[in-house]
Scaffold this motif. Structure first.
Motif, PDB file in Angstrom:
ATOM      1  N   ILE A  98      -7.416  18.605   0.332  1.00 15.28           N
ATOM      2  CA  ILE A  98      -8.796  18.866   0.637  1.00 15.28           C
ATOM      3  C   ILE A  98      -9.663  17.472   1.388  1.00 15.28           C
ATOM      4  CG2 ILE A  98     -11.097  19.443  -0.376  1.00 15.28           C
ATOM      5  CD1 ILE A  98      -9.610  20.935  -2.336  1.00 15.28           C
ATOM      6  N   GLY A  99      -9.236  16.253   0.773  1.00 19.29           N
ATOM      7  CA  GLY A  99      -9.709  15.095   1.144  1.00 19.29           C
ATOM      8  C   GLY A  99      -9.591  14.934   2.566  1.00 19.29           C
ATOM      9  N   ARG A 100      -8.254  15.190   2.910  1.00 16.73           N
ATOM     10  CA  ARG A 100      -7.816  14.922   4.553  1.00 16.73           C
ATOM     11  C   ARG A 100      -8.321  15.882   5.217  1.00 16.73           C
ATOM     12  NH1 ARG A 100      -1.406  13.399   3.663  1.00 16.73           N
ATOM     13  NH2 ARG A 100      -1.796  11.108   2.754  1.00 16.73           N
ATOM     14  N   LYS A 101      -8.314  17.151   4.897  1.00 15.60           N
ATOM     15  CA  LYS A 101      -8.986  18.320   5.451  1.00 15.60           C
ATOM     16  C   LYS A 101     -10.480  18.116   5.964  1.00 15.60           C
ATOM     17  CE  LYS A 101      -9.533  23.211   5.789  1.00 15.60           C
ATOM     18  NZ  LYS A 101      -9.315  24.573   5.095  1.00 15.60           N
ATOM     19  N   THR A 102     -11.198  17.352   4.874  1.00 13.42           N
ATOM     20  CA  THR A 102     -12.598  17.210   5.096  1.00 13.42           C
ATOM     21  C   THR A 102     -13.056  15.716   5.540  1.00 13.42           C
ATOM     22  OG1 THR A 102     -12.961  16.863   2.602  1.00 13.42           O
ATOM     23  CG2 THR A 102     -13.116  19.164   3.448  1.00 13.42           C
ATOM     24  N   ASN A 103     -12.169  14.940   5.372  1.00 15.66           N
ATOM     25  CA  ASN A 103     -12.383  13.578   5.614  1.00 15.66           C
ATOM     26  C   ASN A 103     -13.389  12.963   4.893  1.00 15.66           C
ATOM     27  OD1 ASN A 103     -11.784  11.092   6.957  1.00 15.66           O
ATOM     28  ND2 ASN A 103     -13.191  11.292   8.512  1.00 15.66           N
ATOM     29  N   ASN A 104     -13.769  13.323   3.540  1.00 17.33           N
ATOM     30  CA  ASN A 104     -14.437  13.056   2.809  1.00 17.33           C
ATOM     31  C   ASN A 104     -14.301  11.661   1.988  1.00 17.33           C
ATOM     32  OD1 ASN A 104     -16.047  12.986  -0.037  1.00 17.33           O
ATOM     33  ND2 ASN A 104     -17.294  14.626   0.948  1.00 17.33           N
ATOM     34  N   LYS A 105     -15.046  10.690   2.180  1.00 13.74           N
ATOM     35  CA  LYS A 105     -14.573   9.315   1.553  1.00 13.74           C
ATOM     36  C   LYS A 105     -14.723   9.286   0.009  1.00 13.74           C
ATOM     37  CE  LYS A 105     -14.331   7.581   5.708  1.00 13.74           C
ATOM     38  NZ  LYS A 105     -12.942   7.317   6.489  1.00 13.74           N
ATOM     39  N   GLY A 106     -15.578   9.868  -0.516  1.00 14.58           N
ATOM     40  CA  GLY A 106     -15.713  10.265  -1.971  1.00 14.58           C
ATOM     41  C   GLY A 106     -14.490  10.769  -2.528  1.00 14.58           C
TER      42      GLY A 106
END
Length: 259
Positions: A98-106
């Protein structure tokens, strides 16, 4: 015990990540015309601090354990560490997707935290396993396998925390993107037939997206409409090739043949 306290720190890290995501999703307003995306970066910094404290705590506890008589390990502690390891690995795999898909730093920062959790649990499993093996087949110093593994893991956790801290500071200080990415944008801009040269270009991260400022020289005889069209064509091409780019500010300078 160290692994359990480390898990408690994860709760704080997850709360920080969740709070930052809620704040970062707020739309731009008069006080924050560029939006609230850097809240994610602040969350990443908080996680980095938590990782640093956790690493130092694990190292301290492990070193202290080396100077005390080794305690006999129990199979229950081994099972608890093994279950913790499996669960953390599942969390890591799920969250990183999910983090890589959304590129969400947090969220990515939380993923790094989960990764260090996996390392810590591996150390606990190996250390306790060696100590249990020592109960059956006496091995010199095997009873100290758990604290020795803890020291090794704390080193890797601290190294990861320092890397995260550097990335966080770089973004908060509006540091430039890596040369590879900037070169990619320059090639796209220079490929436009009416762009004579790039006078200046800056690119930086703002939360999970990228902002680009560029000054280019175009033929002086072009109309305002033609200049506007050039800007739109460049913006469209860059954003199509890199979805992370959210906004591009292009300044046009007049260019003429030198006599």
């Amino acid at each position: 015990m160290a692994d359990g306290i480390y898990n408690a720190a994860d709760v704080v890290a997850s709360i920080a990540a969740l709070s930052s995501m809620k704040i970062s999703n707020r739309t731009a307003d008069e006080s924050h015309p560029y939006g609230h995306r850097k809240a994610e970066v602040i969350s990443s910094g908080i996680v980095a601090v938590i990782l640093t404290l956790s690493a130092l705590f694990m190292a301290y506890e492990s070193i202290i354990a080396l100077f005390h008589p080794a305690t006999e390990s129990h199979i229950i502690t081994f099972i608890a560490a093994l279950i913790s390891l499996i669960w953390k690995q599942i969390l890591y795999v799920y969250t990183i997707r999910i983090g890589r898909k959304t590129n969400n730093k947090g969220l990515i920062a939380t993923v790094y935290d989960y990764l260090t959790d996996v390392y810590a649990s591996i150390a606990a499993v190996i250390g306790i396993g060696i100590a249990l093996l020592n109960n059956i087949y006496p091995i010199p110093y095997a009873a100290y396998g758990d604290p020795l593994a803890g020291i090794i893991v704390s080193f890797f956790v601290l190294k990861l925390a320092i890397t995260m801290s550097k990335e966080t500071v770089n973004i908060l200080m509006d540091g430039c993107l890596p040369n590879k990415k900037c070169s990619k944008y320059k090639k796209i801009i220079q490929a436009h037939p009416l762009v004579k040269r790039i006078d200046r270009m800056r690119a930086r991260e703002h939360g999970h997206y990228i902002l680009i400022d560029v000054r280019i020289s175009v033929p002086a005889y072009l109309s305002i409409q033609q200049g506007h069209d050039i800007c739109r064509e460049i913006e469209t091409t860059i954003m199509r090739q890199d979805p992370e780019v959210y906004e591009i500010l292009i300044h046009l300078n007049p260019w003429s043949e030198e006599k």
